[in-house]
Design a protein around this motif. Sequence first.
Motif, mmCIF file in Angstrom:
data_model
loop_
_atom_site.group_PDB
_atom_site.id
_atom_site.type_symbol
_atom_site.label_atom_id
_atom_site.label_comp_id
_atom_site.label_asym_id
_atom_site.label_seq_id
_atom_site.Cartn_x
_atom_site.Cartn_y
_atom_site.Cartn_z
ATOM 1 N N MET A 1 46.845 28.293 47.882
ATOM 2 C CA MET A 1 46.555 29.683 47.649
ATOM 3 C C MET A 1 46.383 30.455 48.947
ATOM 4 N N ASN A 2 46.608 29.863 50.032
ATOM 5 C CA ASN A 2 46.438 30.534 51.311
ATOM 6 C C ASN A 2 47.694 31.325 51.653
ATOM 7 N N TYR A 15 44.387 46.193 43.859
ATOM 8 C CA TYR A 15 43.559 45.777 42.722
ATOM 9 C C TYR A 15 44.388 45.691 41.444
ATOM 10 N N ARG A 16 45.338 46.603 41.297
ATOM 11 C CA ARG A 16 46.191 46.587 40.103
ATOM 12 C C ARG A 16 47.150 45.398 40.152
ATOM 13 N N GLN A 17 47.616 45.046 41.346
ATOM 14 C CA GLN A 17 48.492 43.887 41.497
ATOM 15 C C GLN A 17 47.748 42.594 41.164
ATOM 16 N N GLN A 42 36.373 34.543 45.984
ATOM 17 C CA GLN A 42 37.498 33.626 46.143
ATOM 18 C C GLN A 42 38.808 34.401 46.301
ATOM 19 N N TYR A 43 38.996 35.448 45.487
ATOM 20 C CA TYR A 43 40.191 36.289 45.639
ATOM 21 C C TYR A 43 40.225 36.931 47.012
ATOM 22 N N ALA A 44 39.083 37.468 47.423
ATOM 23 C CA ALA A 44 39.015 38.142 48.718
ATOM 24 C C ALA A 44 39.375 37.187 49.853
ATOM 25 N N ALA A 45 38.850 35.970 49.805
ATOM 26 C CA ALA A 45 39.131 34.987 50.856
ATOM 27 C C ALA A 45 40.578 34.505 50.789
ATOM 28 N N ALA A 46 41.049 34.197 49.589
ATOM 29 C CA ALA A 46 42.397 33.644 49.432
ATOM 30 C C ALA A 46 43.476 34.640 49.860
ATOM 31 N N ALA A 52 35.582 44.280 47.354
ATOM 32 C CA ALA A 52 35.514 45.405 46.417
ATOM 33 C C ALA A 52 36.863 45.638 45.738
ATOM 34 N N THR A 53 37.941 45.396 46.461
ATOM 35 C CA THR A 53 39.289 45.536 45.893
ATOM 36 C C THR A 53 39.513 44.487 44.812
ATOM 37 N N ALA A 54 39.147 43.245 45.119
ATOM 38 C CA ALA A 54 39.279 42.164 44.131
ATOM 39 C C ALA A 54 38.410 42.453 42.916
ATOM 40 N N ALA A 55 37.190 42.918 43.156
ATOM 41 C CA ALA A 55 36.270 43.215 42.058
ATOM 42 C C ALA A 55 36.827 44.294 41.138
ATOM 43 N N LYS A 56 37.480 45.288 41.730
ATOM 44 C CA LYS A 56 38.053 46.371 40.928
ATOM 45 C C LYS A 56 39.156 45.852 40.003
ATOM 46 N N GLY A 57 39.989 44.943 40.496
ATOM 47 C CA GLY A 57 41.031 44.348 39.658
ATOM 48 C C GLY A 57 40.462 43.528 38.521
#
Length: 124
Positions: A1-2, A15-17, A42-46, A52-57
Amino acid sequence: MNQGVNVFDDRSPIYRQIAERIKSDILSGALAEDSQVMSTNQYAAAYRINPATAAKGLRELLDEEILYKRRGIGMFVSPNAQQKLRAQHRDSFFTDVVDPMIDEAQTIGIPLSDVIDHIQRKDG
């Protein structure tokens, strides 16, 4: 996932993607009902994005009831999420693909029966 940030394009907000990628994984069966999805961090790191972008999605998917939250544990795929997404895609397929195809066929004088015959030959 990197995979890094280059997995995103400029066509829509990140976020929509993220939300669309999760929906795609649910539709394909890669994410089954009640399976846990990555956390915001995990999304933010990966993907090397702002949490905040990952959280919005993810929040978008919670609002659509595609995901549900287990307090203190994480987020999971909602029961019937795949069926719900298929129904949404089915509706948009007819609206976005079939209806314009029918309109175009009528505009250029192709009888609808010819279109149906062609589709049936392709089917099998």
